[in-house]
Design an enzyme around this catalytic site. Structure first.
Site, PDB file in Angstrom:
ATOM      1  N   ILE A  36      41.161  34.142  50.652  1.00 27.45           N
ATOM      2  CA  ILE A  36      40.383  34.618  51.800  1.00 27.45           C
ATOM      3  C   ILE A  36      39.101  35.269  51.292  1.00 27.45           C
ATOM      4  CG2 ILE A  36      42.423  34.916  53.252  1.00 27.45           C
ATOM      5  CD1 ILE A  36      42.285  37.917  52.718  1.00 27.45           C
TER       6      ILE A  36
ATOM      7  N   THR B 223      35.669  33.726  47.941  1.00 32.58           N
ATOM      8  CA  THR B 223      37.072  34.055  48.201  1.00 32.58           C
ATOM      9  C   THR B 223      37.712  34.798  47.035  1.00 32.58           C
ATOM     10  OG1 THR B 223      37.856  31.919  47.369  1.00 32.58           O
ATOM     11  CG2 THR B 223      37.321  32.048  49.714  1.00 32.58           C
ATOM     12  N   ASP B 224      38.834  35.448  47.332  1.00 32.07           N
ATOM     13  CA  ASP B 224      39.587  36.170  46.307  1.00 32.07           C
ATOM     14  C   ASP B 224      40.803  35.349  45.888  1.00 32.07           C
ATOM     15  OD1 ASP B 224      41.469  36.458  48.342  1.00 32.07           O
ATOM     16  OD2 ASP B 224      41.074  38.580  48.661  1.00 32.07           O
ATOM     17  N   ALA B 225      41.671  35.953  45.095  1.00 35.68           N
ATOM     18  CA  ALA B 225      42.848  35.245  44.585  1.00 35.68           C
ATOM     19  C   ALA B 225      43.788  34.791  45.708  1.00 35.68           C
ATOM     20  CB  ALA B 225      43.606  36.132  43.597  1.00 35.68           C
ATOM     21  N   GLY B 226      43.711  35.446  46.865  1.00 30.43           N
ATOM     22  CA  GLY B 226      44.548  35.067  48.000  1.00 30.43           C
ATOM     23  C   GLY B 226      43.946  33.961  48.846  1.00 30.43           C
TER      24      GLY B 226
END
Length: 146
Positions: A34, A29-32
């Protein structure tokens, strides 16, 4: 202590479509929160690799043989329709849509349940690692791909 033999996920071939299970981990996942867009391509690559392995072909053998051949992605199109998130259980599919003498075109989907999250179309070329030029797909593999 008894240690059981555990093998990695292998997937299965169902009606000419190879299905491979993937779980989303924090690292995907990324910082968001997702799945980072490039990681879907990694999921698709794993599925294609397991698909080839399920046909009895060992890519390591191709890399170490005197001919030294490999598959490389020549073209890739991805349509991102919905995000996956941490702990999602996904199924990645791979289906051959066209097979030429040196190329294979595949349609892949990454699904969560019945929802298609990403659709990917890949054209892969079979090449010589010595000359870096296309070479014919071996007849035995071609028959299995068909």
């Amino acid at each position: 202590m008894i240690v059981k033999s555990v093998s990695p996920a292998q997937g299965e071939l169902v009606d000419k479509e190879f299905l491979f299970p993937v779980r989303v981990y924090y690292e995907d996942t990324d910082a968001g929160g997702i799945v980072y867009y490039a990681n879907y391509l990694k999921f698709a690559e794993r599925c294609r690799t397991e698909f080839i392995r399920s046909l009895g072909a060992r890519q390591q053998d191709d890399l170490t043989s005197p001919e030294k051949t490999a598959w490389v992605v020549r073209h890739c199109e991805a349509d991102y329709m919905a995000p996956a998130v941490l702990d999602d259980e996904l199924v990645v599919s791979c289906r051959i849509t066209n097979l030429g003498g040196v190329t294979a075109t595949m349609h892949q989907e990454i699904r969560r349940g019945a929802d298609v999250l990403v659709a990917i179309d890949i054209k892969a070329a079979h090449i010589s690692l010595v000359t870096k030029k296309p070479v014919r797909i071996p007849k035995a593999l071609m028959e299995k791909l068909l």
